[in-house]
Design an enzyme around this catalytic site. Structure first.
Site, PDB file in Angstrom:
ATOM      1  N   ARG A  27      63.304 -50.350 -43.252  1.00 54.20           N
ATOM      2  CA  ARG A  27      62.959 -50.849 -41.910  1.00 54.20           C
ATOM      3  C   ARG A  27      61.883 -49.988 -41.253  1.00 54.20           C
ATOM      4  O   ARG A  27      61.326 -50.361 -40.229  1.00 54.20           O
ATOM      5  CB  ARG A  27      64.213 -50.900 -41.032  1.00 54.20           C
ATOM      6  CG  ARG A  27      65.303 -51.822 -41.563  1.00 54.20           C
ATOM      7  CD  ARG A  27      66.661 -51.535 -40.950  1.00 54.20           C
ATOM      8  NE  ARG A  27      66.743 -51.895 -39.555  1.00 54.20           N
ATOM      9  CZ  ARG A  27      67.089 -53.120 -39.117  1.00 54.20           C
ATOM     10  NH1 ARG A  27      67.369 -54.060 -39.994  1.00 54.20           N
ATOM     11  NH2 ARG A  27      67.143 -53.398 -37.848  1.00 54.20           N
ATOM     12  N   ASN A 101      69.392 -49.389 -31.273  1.00 57.78           N
ATOM     13  CA  ASN A 101      68.176 -50.041 -31.790  1.00 57.78           C
ATOM     14  C   ASN A 101      67.719 -51.004 -30.708  1.00 57.78           C
ATOM     15  O   ASN A 101      68.443 -51.924 -30.342  1.00 57.78           O
ATOM     16  CB  ASN A 101      68.480 -50.808 -33.087  1.00 57.78           C
ATOM     17  CG  ASN A 101      67.262 -51.619 -33.555  1.00 57.78           C
ATOM     18  OD1 ASN A 101      66.131 -51.286 -33.205  1.00 57.78           O
ATOM     19  ND2 ASN A 101      67.504 -52.679 -34.307  1.00 57.78           N
ATOM     20  N   LYS A 495      47.735 -57.357 -47.117  1.00 54.72           N
ATOM     21  CA  LYS A 495      48.476 -56.583 -48.119  1.00 54.72           C
ATOM     22  C   LYS A 495      47.755 -55.264 -48.411  1.00 54.72           C
ATOM     23  O   LYS A 495      48.348 -54.198 -48.385  1.00 54.72           O
ATOM     24  CB  LYS A 495      48.632 -57.400 -49.400  1.00 54.72           C
ATOM     25  CG  LYS A 495      49.584 -58.555 -49.306  1.00 54.72           C
ATOM     26  CD  LYS A 495      51.023 -58.174 -49.378  1.00 54.72           C
ATOM     27  CE  LYS A 495      51.836 -58.114 -48.142  1.00 54.72           C
ATOM     28  NZ  LYS A 495      51.803 -58.977 -47.058  1.00 54.72           N
ATOM     29  N   GLU A 498      47.781 -52.847 -45.277  1.00 53.13           N
ATOM     30  CA  GLU A 498      49.027 -52.252 -44.769  1.00 53.13           C
ATOM     31  C   GLU A 498      49.675 -51.275 -45.739  1.00 53.13           C
ATOM     32  O   GLU A 498      50.475 -50.438 -45.327  1.00 53.13           O
ATOM     33  CB  GLU A 498      50.034 -53.322 -44.362  1.00 53.13           C
ATOM     34  CG  GLU A 498      50.582 -54.180 -45.467  1.00 53.13           C
ATOM     35  CD  GLU A 498      51.656 -55.145 -44.970  1.00 53.13           C
ATOM     36  OE1 GLU A 498      52.378 -54.819 -44.027  1.00 53.13           O
ATOM     37  OE2 GLU A 498      51.770 -56.233 -45.556  1.00 53.13           O
ATOM     38  N   HIS A 514      27.618 -65.775 -40.960  1.00 55.82           N
ATOM     39  CA  HIS A 514      27.684 -65.643 -39.493  1.00 55.82           C
ATOM     40  C   HIS A 514      28.027 -64.221 -39.075  1.00 55.82           C
ATOM     41  O   HIS A 514      28.589 -64.004 -38.002  1.00 55.82           O
ATOM     42  CB  HIS A 514      28.695 -66.656 -38.932  1.00 55.82           C
ATOM     43  CG  HIS A 514      28.351 -68.065 -39.274  1.00 55.82           C
ATOM     44  ND1 HIS A 514      27.422 -68.805 -38.600  1.00 55.82           N
ATOM     45  CD2 HIS A 514      28.780 -68.855 -40.289  1.00 55.82           C
ATOM     46  CE1 HIS A 514      27.306 -70.009 -39.155  1.00 55.82           C
ATOM     47  NE2 HIS A 514      28.119 -70.066 -40.180  1.00 55.82           N
ATOM     48  N   LYS A 613      59.788 -53.014 -41.217  1.00 52.87           N
ATOM     49  CA  LYS A 613      59.974 -54.277 -41.933  1.00 52.87           C
ATOM     50  C   LYS A 613      60.110 -55.436 -40.956  1.00 52.87           C
ATOM     51  O   LYS A 613      59.663 -56.546 -41.221  1.00 52.87           O
ATOM     52  CB  LYS A 613      61.235 -54.216 -42.801  1.00 52.87           C
ATOM     53  CG  LYS A 613      61.503 -55.482 -43.597  1.00 52.87           C
ATOM     54  CD  LYS A 613      60.341 -55.850 -44.517  1.00 52.87           C
ATOM     55  CE  LYS A 613      60.555 -57.136 -45.248  1.00 52.87           C
ATOM     56  NZ  LYS A 613      59.345 -57.565 -45.989  1.00 52.87           N
TER      57      LYS A 613
HETATM   58  C1  AGP Z   1      53.766 -58.408 -43.771  1.00 52.71           C
HETATM   59  O1  AGP Z   1      53.558 -57.794 -45.034  1.00 52.71           O
HETATM   60  C2  AGP Z   1      54.169 -57.407 -42.712  1.00 52.71           C
HETATM   61  N1  AGP Z   1      55.283 -56.658 -43.098  1.00 52.71           N
HETATM   62  C3  AGP Z   1      54.280 -58.040 -41.336  1.00 52.71           C
HETATM   63  O2  AGP Z   1      53.015 -58.569 -41.004  1.00 52.71           O
HETATM   64  C4  AGP Z   1      55.334 -59.176 -41.187  1.00 52.71           C
HETATM   65  O3  AGP Z   1      54.915 -60.309 -41.895  1.00 52.71           O
HETATM   66  C5  AGP Z   1      55.449 -59.520 -39.704  1.00 52.71           C
HETATM   67  O4  AGP Z   1      55.922 -58.391 -39.017  1.00 52.71           O
HETATM   68  C6  AGP Z   1      56.393 -60.707 -39.438  1.00 52.71           C
HETATM   69  O5  AGP Z   1      57.695 -60.401 -39.832  1.00 52.71           O
HETATM   70  P1  AGP Z   1      58.774 -61.594 -39.927  1.00 52.71           P
HETATM   71  O6  AGP Z   1      58.264 -62.544 -40.967  1.00 52.71           O
HETATM   72  O7  AGP Z   1      60.050 -60.914 -40.320  1.00 52.71           O
HETATM   73  O8  AGP Z   1      58.848 -62.234 -38.575  1.00 52.71           O
END
Ligand code: AGP
Length: 618
Positions: A27, A101, A495, A498, A514, A613
């Protein structure tokens, strides 16, 4: 996003809590801590900045006894990541310890009130304000812990999932949630709590999903007691989760992300099957989209479909837009949830809103559908986590059945989202009579060939890994695609960005002239999705324009394509398929490329810096 774990029962709590924190590491976090009540009425709290392993090293020689405790991984919101601000936080008397949390939005006014009442604070966190407030109520009302927690929470605005233990009562843990997830595990003479089921299922498959603005009292040797914040008892359902341990382990792969990339043939088959629940369905639509059958009329009469999501899920939404407009002929808008919720959108009962979320807990997406629901739209979600907040708020949910996605970078959930959304577009189009039966049949037959075609791509992993190691020099990269593969270019760029921290952007290939073409240089790789499709020739022209300016082309091409391969520095050949289905295949080499570049750079692939996550706070 923070992670919480709690235990009360027959076993020593510490090993269970620490293992639970490891299960929640995906997470994203920056510090960790644990609080234990030992048999001698002592409350022992240990905290460390950094990884859970650092907490374990710090606590090694300490008193770790006790059969009741709580533990936490913190993703800093208020107060920098350090030991002082790590959870658990104790009340001033050190009788109470709490983990949290979420965000307490009115913590400053509460803090001022408590300071006036003589309270002193050790940290910069909103969490400490809440545990002090609970103690304030506890002492002022001379009441019990559940009542003190309930009373305090009624004064709080914001989002929380909390757990509290009291040194004076080692037979109880009190927990509550609003806007952040909380699940309880019911074992044999032992009770567990956590942010999701992954720390619990190896001990018991019996899970209770705690509802919003509900509190749960875990008393030793008893069944959980669930109440609303006004004290009213709530009946609850114990669900039997069939998550196996190996789903939680890495299965022999170096990282969860690689395991999940390689799971995609299986997870696509699970999506096509409609998961365990779908086995009874007679048709693909009934298996994959039972809630479409239930809300068919609203879809068929929809004047517009609005898709709201974040990140990778937003990219899936863009692909869905192309499919819904091509096959169902319904106008479709795709909004970032963080924009949708604040831009005063015009929504009505004639709209269908689809929220896409792997975790089902993304705060902005949750807020977006709350707004749309108030304006009368039908809310459907596409989600990977059963019982999470977004499906619970939706009128219907199309589950992706991809199993727990542990790697922060979403991979298998994305391809499952796309296959489910594509099936939805085909189903709506056929029901509306705008998609001919034979076209529907040929596309759904091809859908069922995709898992095998993805397997073919995965077999090229070694060549992609070998090339990726030459890519680590890059500081910038551009990804290009057209049509259905424009969102794939965005996803490939995200991808890489990040997990390898290389600045990468996705563009429609037609946009190069453009502006972006000014960036072309030998130092900046250009990844082009150039598989066969309606705009293939246009993409080839874009590639040649880039080559003419000494750009370095990395291409994804249809098997047998020599034209693009011969002008590319590196090319991955993928099986041919219908253009509308090609994103599910074409994204896989991009996932592998980003993974191997990140590994070559020594990056923390499963837990990239600064990322979580699921972003359960704004
Ligand atoms: C994608 O690789 C990222 N971890 C992030 O953009 C993710 O897709 C976004 O936070 C949305 O999360 P969710 O699909 O759990 O809503």
């Amino acid at each position: 996003m923070c992670g919480i774990v709690g235990y009360i029962g027959r076993q020593q709590a510490y090993p269970i809590l620490i293992k639970g924190l490891h299960r929640l590491e995906y997470r994203g976090y920056d510090s960790a801590g644990v609080a234990l009540l030992n048999g001698a009425g002592q409350l022992n709290v240990y905290k460390a900045k950094g990884k859970v392993s650092e907490l374990e090293a710090f606590a090694e020689e300490k008193d770790l006894s006790g059969t009741v405790g709580i533990a936490h991984t913190r993703w800093a919101t208020h107060g920098e990541p350090n030991v002082k601000n790590a959870h658990p936080h104790c009340s001033m008397s050190e009788q109470l310890a709490m983990i949290h949390n979420g965000i307490i939005e009115n913590y400053e006014s509460l803090r001022r009130m408590l300071l006036n009442e003589g309270f002193r604070f050790r940290s910069d966190t909103d969490t400490e304000v809440l545990v002090q407030l609970i103690e304030y109520v506890y002492n002022k009302e001379q009441t019990d812990l559940p009542t003190a927690v309930r009373t305090a929470l009624r004064q709080v605005s914001g989002a929380y999932a909390i757990a509290v233990i009291d040194r004076r009562n080692p037979d109880m843990v009190v927990a509550a949630r609003k806007g952040s997830p909380l699940v309880v595990g019911v074992g044999d003479g032992e009770l567990f709590l956590a942010s999701d089921a992954t720390p619990i299922v190896e001990y018991t498959p019996n899970i209770v999903y705690i509802g919003d603005e509900q509190m749960v009292i875990l008393e030793r040797g008893k069944q959980p007691k669930v109440q609303m914040l006004d004290g009213k008892e709530v009946q609850y359902e114990v669900k039997h989760l069939s998550l196996s341990i190996d789903q939680l382990e890495k299965g022999g792969f170096d990282h969860f992300m690689l395991k999940e990339i390689f799971e995609q043939p299986a997870t696509l088959r699970a999506a096509l099957q409609g998961g365990e629940e779908g086995r009874g369905g007679t048709s693909l639509v009934e298996r994959m989209l039972p809630d479409f059958v239930r809300h068919k009329e609203r879809f068929l009469n929809a004047q517009r479909i609005i898709i709201t999501a974040c990140g990778t899920s937003w990219h899936a939404g863009l692909i869905a837009k192309y499919a819904l407009e091509e096959f169902a002929r319904i106008p479709c808008e795709v909004d970032y949830s963080s924009e949708f919720r604040y831009r005063q959108p015009v929504v009505s009962e004639h709209d269908v809103v689809i929220a896409i979320s792997q975790s089902g807990e993304t705060a902005d997406t949750l807020a977006a559908i709350e707004l749309a629901k108030q304006q009368g739209a039908l809310i459907c979600s596409v989600c990977n986590v059963h019982g999470s907040s977004i499906p619970r708020l939706s009128d219907g949910c199309f589950y992706t059945h991809a199993g727990p996605e542990i790697g922060v970078a979403s991979t298998k959930a994305f391809t499952s989202q796309v296959i489910v959304l594509t099936m939805l577009a085909l189903a709506v189009g056929r029901e509306k009579g705008v998609l001919l039966e034979e076209r529907f049949a040929s596309l759904t037959e091809e859908l069922q060939r995709l898992p095998q075609k993805v397997e073919t791509v995965l077999q090229q992993d070694d060549t992609i890994r070998a090339f990726a190691s030459t890519y680590t020099f890059a500081h910038d990269a551009i990804y290009l695609g057209r049509g259905y593969n424009f969102p794939v270019a965005l996803e490939g760029a995200l991808k890489l960005k990040e997990i390898s921290y290389i600045h990468s952007e996705g563009y429609p290939a037609g946009e190069m002239k453009h502006g972006p073409i000014a960036l072309v240089s030998p130092e900046m790789p250009v990844v082009v999705i150039a598989t066969q499709g309606a705009t293939y020739d246009k993409v080839v022209s874009n590639i040649l324009e880039i080559k003419a300016r000494k750009g370095r082309i990395i291409s994804i091409v249809t098997e047998g394509d020599r034209q693009v391969r011969d002008v590319s520095e590196f090319s991955v050949e993928v099986p041919a398929t219908d253009e509308c289905l090609s994103p599910i295949i074409n994204v896989v080499p991009l996932q592998l490329l980003s993974y191997h570049v990140a590994v070559s750079k020594g990056c923390d692939v499963d837990q990239p810096r600064n990322l979580a996550k699921s972003v359960t706070v704004e």
